[in-house]
Write a protein that holds these residues in place. Sequence first.
Motif, PDB file in Angstrom:
ATOM      1  N   HIS A 258       6.730 107.431  44.354  1.00  0.00           N
ATOM      2  CA  HIS A 258       7.548 106.865  45.446  1.00  0.00           C
ATOM      3  C   HIS A 258       8.949 106.500  45.000  1.00  0.00           C
ATOM      4  CE1 HIS A 258       3.822 106.780  47.540  1.00  0.00           C
ATOM      5  NE2 HIS A 258       3.309 105.841  46.779  1.00  0.00           N
ATOM      6  N   ARG A 259       9.296 106.800  43.777  1.00  0.00           N
ATOM      7  CA  ARG A 259      10.549 106.299  43.212  1.00  0.00           C
ATOM      8  C   ARG A 259      11.766 106.641  44.075  1.00  0.00           C
ATOM      9  NH1 ARG A 259      13.592 107.480  38.332  1.00  0.00           N
ATOM     10  NH2 ARG A 259      13.607 109.636  39.054  1.00  0.00           N
ATOM     11  N   ASP A 260      11.930 107.925  44.415  1.00  0.00           N
ATOM     12  CA  ASP A 260      13.148 108.346  45.125  1.00  0.00           C
ATOM     13  C   ASP A 260      13.260 107.649  46.472  1.00  0.00           C
ATOM     14  OD1 ASP A 260      13.595 109.856  42.964  1.00  0.00           O
ATOM     15  OD2 ASP A 260      13.148 111.799  43.901  1.00  0.00           O
ATOM     16  N   LEU A 261      12.122 107.563  47.163  1.00  0.00           N
ATOM     17  CA  LEU A 261      12.112 106.933  48.484  1.00  0.00           C
ATOM     18  C   LEU A 261      12.506 105.454  48.393  1.00  0.00           C
ATOM     19  CD1 LEU A 261      11.240 107.219  51.507  1.00  0.00           C
ATOM     20  CD2 LEU A 261       9.003 106.334  50.777  1.00  0.00           C
ATOM     21  N   ALA A 279      10.845 105.234  36.877  1.00  0.00           N
ATOM     22  CA  ALA A 279       9.542 105.730  37.300  1.00  0.00           C
ATOM     23  C   ALA A 279       8.425 105.360  36.337  1.00  0.00           C
ATOM     24  CB  ALA A 279       9.612 107.247  37.466  1.00  0.00           C
ATOM     25  N   SER A 280       8.762 104.735  35.203  1.00  0.00           N
ATOM     26  CA  SER A 280       7.735 104.328  34.242  1.00  0.00           C
ATOM     27  C   SER A 280       8.312 103.229  33.354  1.00  0.00           C
ATOM     28  CB  SER A 280       7.331 105.508  33.351  1.00  0.00           C
ATOM     29  OG  SER A 280       8.455 105.914  32.584  1.00  0.00           O
ATOM     30  N   GLN A 281       7.427 102.527  32.641  1.00  0.00           N
ATOM     31  CA  GLN A 281       7.900 101.518  31.687  1.00  0.00           C
ATOM     32  C   GLN A 281       8.717 102.174  30.582  1.00  0.00           C
ATOM     33  OE1 GLN A 281       4.685  99.050  30.248  1.00  0.00           O
ATOM     34  NE2 GLN A 281       4.949  97.695  31.990  1.00  0.00           N
ATOM     35  N   GLU A 282       8.328 103.390  30.208  1.00  0.00           N
ATOM     36  CA  GLU A 282       9.081 104.096  29.158  1.00  0.00           C
ATOM     37  C   GLU A 282      10.518 104.328  29.603  1.00  0.00           C
ATOM     38  OE1 GLU A 282       5.980 104.814  30.033  1.00  0.00           O
ATOM     39  OE2 GLU A 282       4.996 104.356  28.128  1.00  0.00           O
ATOM     40  N   GLU A 283      10.677 104.715  30.877  1.00  0.00           N
ATOM     41  CA  GLU A 283      12.022 104.969  31.400  1.00  0.00           C
ATOM     42  C   GLU A 283      12.817 103.651  31.487  1.00  0.00           C
ATOM     43  OE1 GLU A 283      11.923 107.707  34.779  1.00  0.00           O
ATOM     44  OE2 GLU A 283      13.783 106.772  35.487  1.00  0.00           O
TER      45      GLU A 283
END
Length: 326
Positions: A258-261, A279-283
């Motif tokens: 759902h990130r982009d939305l 989009a993630s903890q790594e990012e």
Amino acid sequence: MQETLRIATDQLQIAADFLRTGKTVAFPTETVYGLGADALNAQAVEKIFLAKGRPSDNPLIVHIASIAQLDEIASDISFLAKRLIERFWPGPLTIVVRRKSQVPNIVTAGLDTVAVRMPEHATARELIRLANRPIVAPSANCSGRPSATTWESVLADLDGRIDAIVCGGPTRIGLESTVVDATGTEPIILRHGAITQEMIASACGEVASGSSELQVRSPGTRHRHYQPQAKVQLVEDLFELNPSSQRCGMIGLSEAEHRDLIETRLKNRFPQATVRLCASQEEYASELFEFFRHCDRLGLDRIYCQRVPHLGLGRAIMDRLQRAAE
Ligand code: AMP
Ligand code: MG
């Protein structure tokens, strides 16, 4: 002011010769950019403290390229340290061990231990191998500021204050190494990082971390750290914000699908804000410090950061966020 030489990653011999002759060289690792100097040359090490404005009671991490180099600086390697080395080196884990007397006091801030790491980054390893000596390398930023994860950010802080920089790509992890005290029988986490508490527990059984008494063992944790010029504020939910100025930064986390939305919705809700949704903890980890610096370049006065759960890499992210917000 001196000129800082830019060195390409295929010209590491030049960088290694600089290190061998007592000069300071910034270089990429898998965590953040490090500012290197010959660990066994006290005058070279002193240049790092001067360039960074680093307090002299904050000891440095010594970077090595082989186990043979560990024997040059460490003694009485515990069973626990051996287990951690076997499991996590090369990689983003710094291990505190007993030191040998040839390590200058300036490196360890007078402690009887030394912090050591074998990075996995190919450029960092090759540079240390060519220099053929252990290399101290704290994060390559002005003391107190967010660590630098690109060579451009290193130069924004240190251009003209260091002898050279190896211009590699952005760093993969984006947060500093995990630091573990392995001088006893049980590992004590002094700083959270990409080698998580859970990973260390599964390799070693028991793990201790976090209490303020334990933090005393890691002098660097007493100092101001990771702070952009903008004021950092931690929030549970970016949507519930009612910022006094819409010209603020916002960084947070969302489920990948759902990130982009959600990012679009946030931008619609706060049209003047600079928004970054990961989009993630790594990012989140790899983007955080560069986002801080981006907001400073834009002259924003406040950055809202979404809290993450205290689990896995989330512990390292929350540690940096809390200290940035102090
Ligand atoms: P930096 O290289 O700037 O990311 O910071 C190095 C970190 O390692 C600091 O938090 C220090 O307190 C910690 N450190 C370095 N040497 C030791 C040591 N001998 N014992 C405990 N902590 C250490
Ligand atoms: Mg640092």
